[in-house]
Design a protein around this motif. Structure first.
Motif, PDB file in Angstrom:
ATOM      1  N   THR A 168       0.991  -1.398  -0.002  1.00  0.00           N
ATOM      2  CA  THR A 168       0.104  -0.137   0.115  1.00  0.00           C
ATOM      3  C   THR A 168       0.590   0.922   0.306  1.00  0.00           C
ATOM      4  O   THR A 168       1.706   1.267   1.215  1.00  0.00           O
ATOM      5  CB  THR A 168      -1.004  -0.191   1.608  1.00  0.00           C
ATOM      6  N   PRO A 169       0.419   1.983  -1.091  1.00  0.00           N
ATOM      7  CA  PRO A 169       1.036   3.710  -1.210  1.00  0.00           C
ATOM      8  C   PRO A 169       0.964   4.409   0.469  1.00  0.00           C
ATOM      9  O   PRO A 169       0.297   4.153   0.818  1.00  0.00           O
ATOM     10  CB  PRO A 169       1.088   3.884  -1.982  1.00  0.00           C
ATOM     11  N   VAL A 170       2.055   4.417   0.929  1.00  0.00           N
ATOM     12  CA  VAL A 170       2.513   5.284   2.175  1.00  0.00           C
ATOM     13  C   VAL A 170       1.872   6.631   2.164  1.00  0.00           C
ATOM     14  O   VAL A 170       0.791   7.239   3.242  1.00  0.00           O
ATOM     15  CB  VAL A 170       3.894   5.973   2.616  1.00  0.00           C
ATOM     16  N   THR A 171       1.623   7.303   0.925  1.00  0.00           N
ATOM     17  CA  THR A 171       0.735   8.580   0.526  1.00  0.00           C
ATOM     18  C   THR A 171      -0.610   8.476   0.959  1.00  0.00           C
ATOM     19  O   THR A 171      -1.614   8.670   1.324  1.00  0.00           O
ATOM     20  CB  THR A 171       1.095   9.318  -0.791  1.00  0.00           C
ATOM     21  N   ALA A 172      -1.192   7.071   0.790  1.00  0.00           N
ATOM     22  CA  ALA A 172      -2.192   6.314   0.588  1.00  0.00           C
ATOM     23  C   ALA A 172      -3.017   6.072   2.067  1.00  0.00           C
ATOM     24  O   ALA A 172      -3.919   7.396   2.768  1.00  0.00           O
ATOM     25  CB  ALA A 172      -2.604   5.361   0.020  1.00  0.00           C
ATOM     26  N   VAL A 173      -1.834   6.407   3.072  1.00  0.00           N
ATOM     27  CA  VAL A 173      -2.119   5.998   4.155  1.00  0.00           C
ATOM     28  C   VAL A 173      -2.306   7.403   4.967  1.00  0.00           C
ATOM     29  O   VAL A 173      -3.204   7.234   5.743  1.00  0.00           O
ATOM     30  CB  VAL A 173      -1.514   4.512   4.352  1.00  0.00           C
ATOM     31  N   ALA A 174      -1.561   7.555   4.196  1.00  0.00           N
ATOM     32  CA  ALA A 174      -1.414   8.998   4.816  1.00  0.00           C
ATOM     33  C   ALA A 174      -2.641   9.616   5.017  1.00  0.00           C
ATOM     34  O   ALA A 174      -3.120  10.705   5.694  1.00  0.00           O
ATOM     35  CB  ALA A 174      -0.111   9.904   4.754  1.00  0.00           C
ATOM     36  N   GLN A 175      -3.334   9.808   4.061  1.00  0.00           N
ATOM     37  CA  GLN A 175      -4.718  10.752   3.350  1.00  0.00           C
ATOM     38  C   GLN A 175      -5.651   9.746   4.578  1.00  0.00           C
ATOM     39  O   GLN A 175      -6.294  10.837   5.044  1.00  0.00           O
ATOM     40  CB  GLN A 175      -4.683  10.337   1.942  1.00  0.00           C
ATOM     41  N   VAL A 176      -5.815   8.624   4.151  1.00  0.00           N
ATOM     42  CA  VAL A 176      -6.577   7.744   5.775  1.00  0.00           C
ATOM     43  C   VAL A 176      -6.770   8.167   6.865  1.00  0.00           C
ATOM     44  O   VAL A 176      -7.582   8.790   7.296  1.00  0.00           O
ATOM     45  CB  VAL A 176      -6.933   6.428   5.018  1.00  0.00           C
ATOM     46  N   GLU A 177      -5.072   8.288   6.981  1.00  0.00           N
ATOM     47  CA  GLU A 177      -4.530   8.447   8.623  1.00  0.00           C
ATOM     48  C   GLU A 177      -5.536  10.252   8.659  1.00  0.00           C
ATOM     49  O   GLU A 177      -5.899  10.095  10.237  1.00  0.00           O
ATOM     50  CB  GLU A 177      -3.765   8.564   8.625  1.00  0.00           C
ATOM     51  N   ARG A 178      -5.560  10.827   8.197  1.00  0.00           N
ATOM     52  CA  ARG A 178      -5.778  12.311   7.951  1.00  0.00           C
ATOM     53  C   ARG A 178      -7.521  12.442   8.384  1.00  0.00           C
ATOM     54  O   ARG A 178      -7.620  13.334   9.021  1.00  0.00           O
ATOM     55  CB  ARG A 178      -5.517  13.012   6.900  1.00  0.00           C
ATOM     56  N   LEU A 179      -7.775  11.478   7.148  1.00  0.00           N
ATOM     57  CA  LEU A 179      -9.652  11.792   7.670  1.00  0.00           C
ATOM     58  C   LEU A 179      -9.718  11.112   9.339  1.00  0.00           C
ATOM     59  O   LEU A 179     -10.746  11.645   9.836  1.00  0.00           O
ATOM     60  CB  LEU A 179     -10.025  10.980   6.380  1.00  0.00           C
ATOM     61  N   ALA A 180      -8.926   9.878   9.224  1.00  0.00           N
ATOM     62  CA  ALA A 180      -9.525   9.295  10.693  1.00  0.00           C
ATOM     63  C   ALA A 180      -9.053  10.834  11.772  1.00  0.00           C
ATOM     64  O   ALA A 180      -9.412  10.438  12.643  1.00  0.00           O
ATOM     65  CB  ALA A 180      -8.839   8.457  11.137  1.00  0.00           C
ATOM     66  N   ARG A 181      -7.836  11.617  12.171  1.00  0.00           N
ATOM     67  CA  ARG A 181      -7.202  11.696  13.088  1.00  0.00           C
ATOM     68  C   ARG A 181      -8.914  13.379  12.930  1.00  0.00           C
ATOM     69  O   ARG A 181      -8.856  13.959  14.217  1.00  0.00           O
ATOM     70  CB  ARG A 181      -6.403  12.922  12.682  1.00  0.00           C
ATOM     71  N   ALA A 182      -8.974  13.701  12.003  1.00  0.00           N
ATOM     72  CA  ALA A 182     -10.585  14.873  11.614  1.00  0.00           C
ATOM     73  C   ALA A 182     -11.375  14.577  11.910  1.00  0.00           C
ATOM     74  O   ALA A 182     -12.238  15.325  13.023  1.00  0.00           O
ATOM     75  CB  ALA A 182     -10.477  15.673   9.988  1.00  0.00           C
ATOM     76  N   LEU A 183     -12.390  12.786  12.515  1.00  0.00           N
ATOM     77  CA  LEU A 183     -12.396  13.186  13.072  1.00  0.00           C
ATOM     78  C   LEU A 183     -12.347  12.370  15.098  1.00  0.00           C
ATOM     79  O   LEU A 183     -13.093  12.379  15.523  1.00  0.00           O
ATOM     80  CB  LEU A 183     -13.144  11.243  12.764  1.00  0.00           C
ATOM     81  N   GLY A 184     -11.331  12.752  15.160  1.00  0.00           N
ATOM     82  CA  GLY A 184     -11.186  12.537  16.423  1.00  0.00           C
ATOM     83  C   GLY A 184     -10.352  11.263  17.239  1.00  0.00           C
ATOM     84  O   GLY A 184     -10.778  11.001  18.048  1.00  0.00           O
ATOM     85  N   ALA A 185     -10.396  10.006  16.395  1.00  0.00           N
ATOM     86  CA  ALA A 185     -10.165   8.969  16.122  1.00  0.00           C
ATOM     87  C   ALA A 185      -8.857   8.672  16.320  1.00  0.00           C
ATOM     88  O   ALA A 185      -7.710   9.385  16.283  1.00  0.00           O
ATOM     89  CB  ALA A 185     -10.612   7.846  15.638  1.00  0.00           C
ATOM     90  N   ALA A 186      -9.208   7.108  17.422  1.00  0.00           N
ATOM     91  CA  ALA A 186      -7.564   7.286  17.464  1.00  0.00           C
ATOM     92  C   ALA A 186      -6.819   6.407  16.676  1.00  0.00           C
ATOM     93  O   ALA A 186      -7.562   5.050  16.400  1.00  0.00           O
ATOM     94  CB  ALA A 186      -7.290   6.509  18.983  1.00  0.00           C
ATOM     95  N   ILE A 187      -6.049   6.205  15.770  1.00  0.00           N
ATOM     96  CA  ILE A 187      -5.242   5.523  14.781  1.00  0.00           C
ATOM     97  C   ILE A 187      -4.527   4.385  15.432  1.00  0.00           C
ATOM     98  O   ILE A 187      -3.784   4.246  16.475  1.00  0.00           O
ATOM     99  CB  ILE A 187      -4.892   6.041  13.695  1.00  0.00           C
ATOM    100  N   TYR A 188      -5.204   2.999  14.305  1.00  0.00           N
ATOM    101  CA  TYR A 188      -4.026   1.612  15.160  1.00  0.00           C
ATOM    102  C   TYR A 188      -4.214   0.497  13.985  1.00  0.00           C
ATOM    103  O   TYR A 188      -5.159   0.986  12.504  1.00  0.00           O
ATOM    104  CB  TYR A 188      -5.206   0.507  15.654  1.00  0.00           C
ATOM    105  N   HIS A 189      -2.858   0.300  12.950  1.00  0.00           N
ATOM    106  CA  HIS A 189      -2.129  -0.406  12.086  1.00  0.00           C
ATOM    107  C   HIS A 189      -2.238  -2.055  12.362  1.00  0.00           C
ATOM    108  O   HIS A 189      -1.842  -1.693  13.466  1.00  0.00           O
ATOM    109  CB  HIS A 189      -0.913   0.463  12.029  1.00  0.00           C
TER     110      HIS A 189
END
Ligand code: NAP
Length: 304
Positions: A168-189
């Motif tokens: 998975t391209p790291v920039t794709a992951v970063a885009q989704v992480e950005r949305l998750a952070r905007a929701l105030g969620a705690a990100i897990y991989h």
């Protein structure tokens, strides 16, 4: 199993230290404007994202616009051609057909992600079709469904699991992480298969056990006792039967798509029940006390 990235703490777009330095907000597409898709849209729209929704029914599209869950909505997947990130929020069995219909409309680096409660079969099917796909699962919900059930801040402080692969391209992951952070969620991989095993224990098994409680009550042969139990039921039965009273379509799809991990957890649960039955039949009260003691001690630590 799961690992958090360097900065797991919730951060909304509005909280960003320097709005000038931030890259422009991506245009977000959401397919499936129900509880999860609508809730995502409510939070993202509130933060200034342009959100384009697609849902099966026109009435749902209109309701999503009226609720402020999307900037615009349509029944046509082609309307998402301008989206930078598309979040698939349909039921699990509609994910693959949706992706197949979306593919002709995507730009080469459009990021696709989903919110499905099962990850291994989803990632195994969709990632080969679209390399810019990042499996996702926000761990929040209610027992309701549909656009009118959508809630603001549903994902705030809740885990948001991402299951990228080595490809998975790291920039794709970063885009989704950005949305998750905007929701105030705690990100897990985590790994998709390990995700499915973990959610079998804490989400899918409880749904089946909870619905099993209800089934057990229905098996009481005396209508008088059944009715009395209903009248006497208090918070304990309400708590333990709650998740079994949720969306039946969702529960069936969990079982269908997470069959093996769910079966393994159900078998382990049955083994535990058999041990309890054996101990009570044998009047082995020390064994019962031991099991209850373990639960009493372990639960607070688990919930921490
Ligand atoms: P939901 O409230 O029933 O919403 C799904 C929506 O998708 C429906 O309202 C339906 O809208 C739309 N839809 C169905 N088929 C479609 C298709 N082929 N194309 C476009 N739209 C379609 O269900 P949900 O609870 O939001 O669940 C959605 C996803 O989130 C599932 O994959 C589930 O595994 C995942 N999830 C659920 C929870 C939870 O607790 N509920 C938690 C985390 C993740 P129309 O009115 O237009 O038909």
């Amino acid at each position: 199993m799961a690992s958090q990235p360097a900065s797991p703490f919730p951060q909304t777009a509005a909280d960003a230290p320097s709005a000038v330095a931030s890259p422009p907000l991506p245009t977000v597409g959401i397919v499936g404007l129900g509880l999860i898709g609508g809730s995502l849209g409510l939070d993202l729209c509130r933060q200034g994202y342009r959100v384009l929704g697609v849902s099966r029914r026109l009435e749902t599209c209109q309701r999503a616009v009226a609720r402020g869950a999307v900037t615009a909505a349509s029944q046509a997947l082609a309307s998402l051609a301008v989206a930078d990130v598309i979040v698939l929020c349909t039921p699990l069995d509609a994910l693959l057909p949706t992706v197949q219909q979306l593919l002709p409309h995507l730009s080469p680096e459009t990021v696709l992600t989903d919110v499905g409660s099962v990850k291994q079969p989803v990632v195994a099917t969709i990632a080969p079709l679209w390399p810019w796909f990042v499996g996702g699962h926000p761990m929040a919900g209610t027992t309701e469904q549909g656009i009118d059930a959508a809630l603001e801040n549903l994902f705030l402080h809740r885990p948001y699991v991402l299951t990228p692969t080595a490809q998975t391209p790291v920039t794709a992951v970063a885009q989704v992480e950005r949305l998750a952070r905007a929701l105030g969620a705690a990100i897990y991989h985590c790994d998709p298969a390990e995700h499915d095993q973990a959610v079998a224990w804490i989400s899918h098994l409880p749904v089946m056990v909870s619905t099993g409680l209800f089934q057990a009550w229905l098996r009481e042969p005396s209508p008088t006792v059944r009715r009395l139990a209903q009248q006497l039921a208090s918070s304990g039965f309400c708590d333990t039967s709650r998740v079994g009273g949720g969306n039946p379509e969702l529960g069936t799809l969990m079982a269908r798509y997470n069959r093996e991990p769910l079966l393994a957890s159900l078998r382990a649960y049955r083994q535990g029940l058999d041990q309890i039955i054996d101990a009570i039949e044998a009047e082995d009260w020390a064994a019962i006390a031991e099991v209850l003691h373990q639960g009493h001690q372990a639960r607070p630590a688990f919930l921490e």
